[in-house]
Scaffold this motif. Structure first.
Motif: not given
Length: 157
Positions: A57-65
């Motif tokens: 599954i291709i998932i987006p990765v968010v950098d909260m910082r």
């Protein structure tokens, strides 16, 4: 709405972003992984680090910082990606480190004052207090589904 099925409280995964400690509902957490290289997406906002392939599954990765301007992000052995399941959509979120899983009873969760945390109050459940510790409890469903994240289009909050 703050109690679990047993009436004894809810479990929150505690994690750090900068100097603050946050908590999210453990039921939204699918797994926790070490940070790995991501594939950048052209024209994505800066806070979307890219995508990873999670078992097909291709998932987006968010950098909260980056998203919440919490200082220069450092990627080291403590950096983790929390894999979230938000309304059936899987999203990764980069945080500085994960602390533990904490059970909070309703009387340990206070209304969050408007105190200028990184997250606007509409994304906060409240403040969880455990002895001297304070967890900023984030409504991760609402945050990740929000228009400003732009991740999950067409999902009503």
């Amino acid at each position: 709405h703050t109690t679990g099925a047993d009436g004894l409280g809810r479990e929150f995964l505690a994690f750090k972003l900068g100097s603050e400690e946050y908590g999210i509902d453990i039921l939204k957490v699918q797994e926790i992984r070490g940070y790995e290289a991501v594939t950048r997406i052209a024209n994505a906002p800066e806070f979307i680090k890219g995508v990873i392939n999670l078992r097909g599954i291709i998932i987006p990765v968010v950098d909260m910082r980056i998203k919440f301007k919490l200082g220069e992000p450092v990627y080291d052995q403590f950096t983790v990606v929390i894999i979230l399941n938000i309304n059936g959509r899987v999203v990764g979120m980069v945080v500085d480190s994960v602390s533990d899983v904490t059970t909070l009873t309703p009387d340990q969760i206070k209304q969050a004052p408007d105190m200028g945390t990184a997250f606007s109050n509409e994304y906060l459940i409240g403040l969880g207090t455990i002895d001297e510790r304070m967890l900023i409890l984030v409504d991760i469903n609402r945050l990740m589904s929000s228009a400003e994240m732009g991740l999950i289009e067409g999902l009503a909050p």
